[in-house]
Write a protein that holds these residues in place. Structure first.
Motif, short mmCIF file in Angstrom:
data_model
loop_
_atom_site.label_atom_id
_atom_site.label_comp_id
_atom_site.label_asym_id
_atom_site.label_seq_id
_atom_site.Cartn_x
_atom_site.Cartn_y
_atom_site.Cartn_z
N UNK A 1 0.82 -1.20 0.00
CA UNK A 1 0.00 0.00 0.00
C UNK A 1 0.87 1.26 0.00
N UNK A 2 2.16 1.11 0.17
CA UNK A 2 3.00 2.28 0.33
C UNK A 2 3.16 3.09 -0.95
N UNK A 3 3.09 2.44 -2.12
CA UNK A 3 3.24 3.21 -3.35
C UNK A 3 1.89 3.52 -3.99
N UNK A 4 0.81 3.29 -3.26
CA UNK A 4 -0.52 3.56 -3.77
C UNK A 4 -0.75 5.07 -3.84
N UNK A 5 -1.32 5.55 -4.94
CA UNK A 5 -1.61 6.98 -5.01
C UNK A 5 -2.53 7.39 -3.86
N UNK A 6 -2.27 8.52 -3.33
CA UNK A 6 -3.07 9.02 -2.21
C UNK A 6 -4.35 9.65 -2.72
N UNK A 7 -5.37 9.55 -1.89
CA UNK A 7 -6.62 10.24 -2.17
C UNK A 7 -6.82 11.24 -1.04
N UNK A 8 -7.60 12.25 -1.31
CA UNK A 8 -7.89 13.23 -0.27
C UNK A 8 -8.76 12.57 0.78
N UNK A 9 -8.44 12.82 2.04
CA UNK A 9 -9.21 12.24 3.14
C UNK A 9 -9.56 13.35 4.13
N UNK A 10 -10.85 13.41 4.45
CA UNK A 10 -11.32 14.33 5.47
C UNK A 10 -12.19 13.53 6.41
N UNK A 11 -11.76 13.43 7.65
CA UNK A 11 -12.52 12.67 8.63
C UNK A 11 -11.65 12.33 9.81
N UNK A 12 -12.19 11.53 10.74
CA UNK A 12 -11.42 11.15 11.92
C UNK A 12 -10.16 10.37 11.53
N UNK A 13 -9.05 10.76 12.10
CA UNK A 13 -7.78 10.14 11.75
C UNK A 13 -7.77 8.63 12.03
N UNK A 14 -8.48 8.20 13.06
CA UNK A 14 -8.48 6.78 13.42
C UNK A 14 -9.19 5.91 12.37
N UNK A 15 -9.92 6.52 11.45
CA UNK A 15 -10.59 5.75 10.39
C UNK A 15 -9.82 5.76 9.07
N UNK A 16 -8.80 6.58 8.97
CA UNK A 16 -8.05 6.68 7.70
C UNK A 16 -7.48 5.32 7.27
N UNK A 17 -6.78 4.65 8.16
CA UNK A 17 -6.14 3.37 7.79
C UNK A 17 -7.18 2.29 7.52
N UNK A 18 -8.20 2.11 8.38
CA UNK A 18 -9.20 1.09 8.06
C UNK A 18 -9.92 1.35 6.73
N UNK A 19 -10.20 2.61 6.42
CA UNK A 19 -10.85 2.94 5.16
C UNK A 19 -9.91 2.65 3.99
N UNK A 20 -8.66 3.04 4.12
CA UNK A 20 -7.68 2.78 3.07
C UNK A 20 -7.53 1.29 2.82
N UNK A 21 -7.46 0.52 3.89
CA UNK A 21 -7.34 -0.95 3.73
C UNK A 21 -8.58 -1.53 3.06
N UNK A 22 -9.75 -1.03 3.44
CA UNK A 22 -10.99 -1.52 2.84
C UNK A 22 -11.01 -1.22 1.34
N UNK A 41 -9.92 6.35 -6.90
CA UNK A 41 -10.51 7.08 -5.77
C UNK A 41 -9.86 8.46 -5.67
N UNK A 42 -10.70 9.50 -5.73
CA UNK A 42 -10.22 10.88 -5.62
C UNK A 42 -10.27 11.38 -4.18
N UNK A 43 -11.36 11.05 -3.47
CA UNK A 43 -11.52 11.60 -2.12
C UNK A 43 -12.49 10.76 -1.31
N UNK A 44 -12.24 10.76 0.00
CA UNK A 44 -13.17 10.18 0.97
C UNK A 44 -13.40 11.27 2.02
N UNK A 45 -14.67 11.61 2.22
CA UNK A 45 -15.03 12.65 3.18
C UNK A 45 -16.06 12.09 4.15
N UNK A 46 -15.72 12.14 5.44
CA UNK A 46 -16.66 11.71 6.47
C UNK A 46 -17.23 12.93 7.16
N UNK A 47 -18.56 12.95 7.25
CA UNK A 47 -19.24 13.99 8.00
C UNK A 47 -19.95 13.30 9.15
N UNK A 48 -20.75 14.03 9.87
CA UNK A 48 -21.43 13.47 11.03
C UNK A 48 -22.28 12.25 10.68
#
Length: 111
Positions: A1-22, A41-48
């Motif tokens: 996963x280290x060379x995977x292109x990054x996507x924009x992420x907005x949300x709780x930091x503790x969910x970044x890795x589980x979401x990326x793995x999923x 994937x361009x972006x993942x945004x978590x709101x309430x």
């Protein structure tokens, strides 16, 4: 996963890795690579109350769009808090290009 292109992420930091793995587990069946390696994937945004995934396909005529969307929702369901709705949005701007692929994917595809 280290060379995977990054996507924009907005949300709780503790969910970044589980979401990326999923998302890494979702495979584009046309190329047999993860949608993250392909750069869909361009972006993942978590709101309430919502987990919004903004992504694209390699072409507007992609025959597996619905399958990929279903797989994204299925993989995210166990990691997203149960009160949140998962929304996958397909967009065409900016258009996908091979520069979005991870180095690993470009090597496998010989690009």
């Amino acid at each position: 996963m280290q060379d995977t292109p990054r996507f924009e992420y907005t949300g709780p930091e503790e969910l970044r890795v589980p979401i990326t793995r999923a998302l890494q587990r979702v495979v584009d069946p046309e190329v047999a690579l993860s949608i993250l390696d392909v750069g869909l994937v361009y972006a993942v945004t978590l709101t309430e109350d919502k987990a919004h995934v903004l992504m694209t396909m390699t072409s507007a005529a992609c025959p597996v769009t619905d399958l990929i969307i279903d797989d994204v929702q299925a993989e995210l369901d166990p990691v997203i808090p149960p009160h949140m709705k998962i929304v996958v949005e397909i967009c065409w701007e900016p258009p996908w290009g091979p520069e979005r692929m991870s180095p690993h994917a470009r090597q496998l595809m010989q690009w």
